[in-house]
Design a protein around this motif. Sequence first.
Motif, PDB file in Angstrom:
ATOM      1  N   CYS B  39     -47.247  56.561  29.659  1.00  9.12           N
ATOM      2  CA  CYS B  39     -47.363  55.372  28.802  1.00  9.12           C
ATOM      3  C   CYS B  39     -46.379  55.452  27.630  1.00  9.12           C
ATOM      4  CB  CYS B  39     -48.795  55.259  28.288  1.00  9.12           C
ATOM      5  SG  CYS B  39     -49.005  53.989  27.046  1.00  9.12           S
ATOM      6  N   LEU B  40     -45.696  54.335  27.371  1.00 10.39           N
ATOM      7  CA  LEU B  40     -44.683  54.308  26.320  1.00 10.39           C
ATOM      8  C   LEU B  40     -45.251  53.947  24.954  1.00 10.39           C
ATOM      9  CD1 LEU B  40     -41.888  52.391  28.271  1.00 10.39           C
ATOM     10  CD2 LEU B  40     -42.221  54.859  28.092  1.00 10.39           C
ATOM     11  N   ARG B  99     -49.021  43.354  33.297  1.00 11.02           N
ATOM     12  CA  ARG B  99     -48.174  43.182  32.116  1.00 11.02           C
ATOM     13  C   ARG B  99     -47.487  44.477  31.679  1.00 11.02           C
ATOM     14  NH1 ARG B  99     -50.284  38.701  29.102  1.00 11.02           N
ATOM     15  NH2 ARG B  99     -51.363  37.385  30.575  1.00 11.02           N
ATOM     16  N   VAL B 101     -45.042  47.275  30.937  1.00  7.05           N
ATOM     17  CA  VAL B 101     -43.574  47.207  30.938  1.00  7.05           C
ATOM     18  C   VAL B 101     -42.950  48.097  32.016  1.00  7.05           C
ATOM     19  CG1 VAL B 101     -43.362  46.574  28.507  1.00  7.05           C
ATOM     20  CG2 VAL B 101     -43.431  48.992  29.154  1.00  7.05           C
ATOM     21  N   ILE B 111     -53.777  52.105  34.498  1.00 10.36           N
ATOM     22  CA  ILE B 111     -54.723  51.913  33.394  1.00 10.36           C
ATOM     23  C   ILE B 111     -56.170  51.967  33.889  1.00 10.36           C
ATOM     24  CG2 ILE B 111     -55.437  50.337  31.553  1.00 10.36           C
ATOM     25  CD1 ILE B 111     -52.500  49.181  31.722  1.00 10.36           C
TER      26      ILE B 111
HETATM   27  S1  SF4 Z   1     -47.516  48.216  28.632  1.00 12.97           S
HETATM   28 FE1  SF4 Z   1     -47.713  50.036  29.939  1.00 12.97          FE
HETATM   29  S2  SF4 Z   1     -46.428  51.515  28.905  1.00 12.97           S
HETATM   30 FE2  SF4 Z   1     -46.739  49.901  27.421  1.00 12.97          FE
HETATM   31  S3  SF4 Z   1     -48.547  50.520  26.229  1.00 12.97           S
HETATM   32 FE3  SF4 Z   1     -49.294  49.306  27.902  1.00 12.97          FE
HETATM   33  S4  SF4 Z   1     -49.762  50.816  29.482  1.00 12.97           S
HETATM   34 FE4  SF4 Z   1     -48.445  51.820  28.043  1.00 12.97          FE
END
Ligand code: SF4
Lengths: 280, 462
Positions: B39-40, B99, B101, B111
């Motif tokens: 996760c970013l 959604r 990224v 998730i």
């Molecule tokens: S969009 Fe994906 S990478 Fe960005 S916070 Fe949410 S789970 Fe993490």
Amino acid sequence: MHLIRYNEIVAERVGMMIVEAPYVAEHRKAGQFIILIIDEFGERVPFTIADADSKEGTITIYYQIVGKSTDKLSTLKAGDFIKDIAGPLGHATEIKKYGTVLCIGGGIGMAPLYPIAEAMKSAGNRLLGVLGSRNSSLLILEDPFKKICDEFLLFTDDGSAGEKGFVTHGLEQFSSGGKIDLVVAIGPVPMMKAVSDMTKVTGIPTLVSLNSIMVDGTGMCGGCRVTVGGKTLFTCVDGPEFDAHEVDFDELMMRHKTYRKEEAESHELHRHKCRLDGMI
Amino acid sequence: MNKEKQIMPEQKPEERIKNFDEVSLGFSSDMAVLEAQRCLQCKNSPCVQGCPVNVNIPAFISKIRDEKFLDAYGIIKGTNSLPAVCGRVCPQESQCEERCVLRNKFGSVSIGKLERFVADHERNTENVLEIRDTEKTGKRVAVVGSGPAGLTAAGELISMGHDVTVFEALHSPGGVLVYGIPEFRLPKDIVHYEIDALVRAGVEIVTNRVIGISESLDDLLEKYDAVFIGTGAGLPSFLNIPGENLQGVYSANEYLTRINLMKAYMFPEYDTPVIRGRRVTVLGGGNVAMDSARTALRLGSEEVHLVYRRSMEEMPARTEEIHHAEEEGVIFDLLANPVEFLGDENGHLKSVRCIRMQLGAPDDSGRRRPTEVEGSEFEIETDVAIVAVGNGPNPIVQRSTPGMETSRRGNIVVDGRTMRTSKKGVFAGGDIVSGAATVIEAMGAGRNAASSIDEYLKTGQW
Ligand code: SF4
Ligand SMILES: Cc1cc2nc3c(=O)[nH]c(=O)nc-3n(C[C@H](O)[C@H](O)[C@H](O)COP(=O)(O)OP(=O)(O)OC[C@H]3O[C@@H](n4cnc5c(N)ncnc54)[C@H](O)[C@@H]3O)c2cc1C
Ligand SMILES: Cc1cc2nc3c(=O)[nH]c(=O)nc-3n(C[C@H](O)[C@H](O)[C@H](O)COP(=O)(O)OP(=O)(O)OC[C@H]3O[C@@H](n4cnc5c(N)ncnc54)[C@H](O)[C@@H]3O)c2cc1C
Ligand code: SF4
Ligand code: FES
């Protein structure tokens, strides 16, 4: 958990049970039913509320021993428990003053019929009664029923009690004796069909209470569906009473056979197990 | 960054179709941490916007990264009262994970699977979150229906200090979570655990009580200060084609209820029977259809067909379910529609007659409308057919309540923000309002209704 107060065989293969269910006892109306689950392994089995005592918080059911669940019921004793009782379920009978009401009961159908007859009588109707069964040892509720009827006829297939013949003979006799405003017929499906066929010709409004195979009893599964007036209806929430002249009885009889194979297997296994238990 | 998505171990298809155990086996702690590291921690967190209850996804994932699993649980619980359930059954690919990224380049962060891991960890370590002692308000609320909408509303209301009684028609609370969704996708122990937690928090649950038949809504209003209705979309739709009442034709609700709720898969040890067809045909293409088909396989059926009138792309079921069904051997008869059930002289189902379909111009829903291909009828031999073409709103409460506004389809009409119905003191949410939707949306509705009920009970203003 619901305490069983009384459970005895009262006619051939017919048991009567008085069980604690205060909520049901307080809220039930004539024509309604419960669904019970005997134990952790039990199926959901529908039975008509034949009587209730709201002070004692008990209800009475009559059950015909036909398969595994009713066999299991018959082995329970006063002091044992029923796991779940849901209800009251289904629509209550529309009780009002019709004039002359003829109540026809066949076999175990007397259990659901009796509270309706009683309520019809209290509503000021002239009450005619016909009761029928295969033989005298199968009769239930004969005396109390007779007591509330203005006129009463009894039939057995073999003549061992009352007149020899079928309930339809009683219908004929009463029909020729004067105007009947409503017929209520509850019993085996072929009996209800025979009565319905006759009253259709004479044009007497007729109510029947259907006993489709059920699961939830809340309108969720559609297993109890019946065709009434060409439409699919659910017995548990649209019934159990319907206008007899609109009911597709043949389809109902066909659907009753759905689990013949499975039921026979399960019942046999149950009896076998009971025999083994008995030997220990 | 660790780009590789962690693959959750699963039972092998040839093994799992012989049991009702859960298909997915869950992440180990190590795997969860590795997945969390992907996760970013996006500042604008688009994933959160995709979640109907806005779970704070980056926050809980960051806690997993630090191996603070119980903290992660606390964060999720802030907005989602049933994480072990949602982690398993949410259509993540069209919600939070859609959604993410990372989705296009590397595949979204898992998730849902992380959420599931955290909830399972909490359950397995029995580190039950403390129940806060809230001051009692003395107000009483009745909740009708114990599906995700009702349970969520009950949980919120009890934590606000109100007394809550849940009335459930069946003998076991949980709604679709217990009678519909099969054990192999959502073990019932998990649902029972969540319900036990509510009971421990003080929620009273009354089973075997059908409101609208045994007692009316108006009766409840005399005894309670407010009522929440979460009775769901439990009314099975039928196809209305000839032969539908033959022995062997089930609604999916009946089939699944017999098996999940009544444990007919253990017949005759359990008393409830179900016909175990050698060949089974399921009609429909949603989650309910997938669940029915995969259940039939587990009951030992040799051949399970799934007939759907559009193509694979339009299928509304979750991608994961379709994928699992394919792996397990369900035969997909796509672009086909049933026209008649045929039976033998005893009224037993023998086959389903279907007709081929082709896709034409898009309809209102934006999906291409299927039309019949003339003269293309064919028969599928089958002993059991399961009709899974949708469910309508449960009608009992509306039917027996004068003054309750309903839509043309029979759903209860509410104000979208306050969840108020046209009847004073009565709120509603979940499938009974929205039509058949998702667990998480039903929970979101239950949550909104609870805060609006709280407001009403405090101000008395309608
Ligand atoms: S969009 Fe994906 S990478 Fe960005 S916070 Fe949410 S789970 Fe993490
Ligand atoms: C609304 C309603 C009210 C009822 N009231 C009563 C009552 O007061 N007393 C009573 O004895 N029974 C009543 N019944 C019928 C009763 O529910 C069934 O007899 C019972 O389910 C049989 O269970 P079992 O396991 O013992 O037999 P099963 O093994 O299930 O069945 C044995 C045999 O009975 C037939 N059968 C199965 N279900 C039914 C059914 N619903 N009706 C008729 N035949 C069936 C089957 O074809 C089978 O051959 C009622 C049913 C309904 C729907
Ligand atoms: C087989 C199946 C699979 C599904 N799979 C998924 C999935 O994978 N992911 C997902 O997100 N969603 C899934 N769904 C949809 C999801 O389960 C529902 O959207 C959700 O359960 C709706 O919640 P609810 O609380 O509104 O109603 P429900 O869960 O339907 O609960 C309603 C409850 O109210 C009770 N009730 C009804 N009438 C009365 C009454 N008059 N008195 C008392 N009680 C009453 C019912 O018995 C029931 O327990 C699935 C649905 C089904 C049927
Ligand atoms: S509740 Fe569902 S949609 Fe929301 S984050 Fe969890 S899995 Fe995703
Ligand atoms: S018994 Fe399930 S709908 Fe009537």
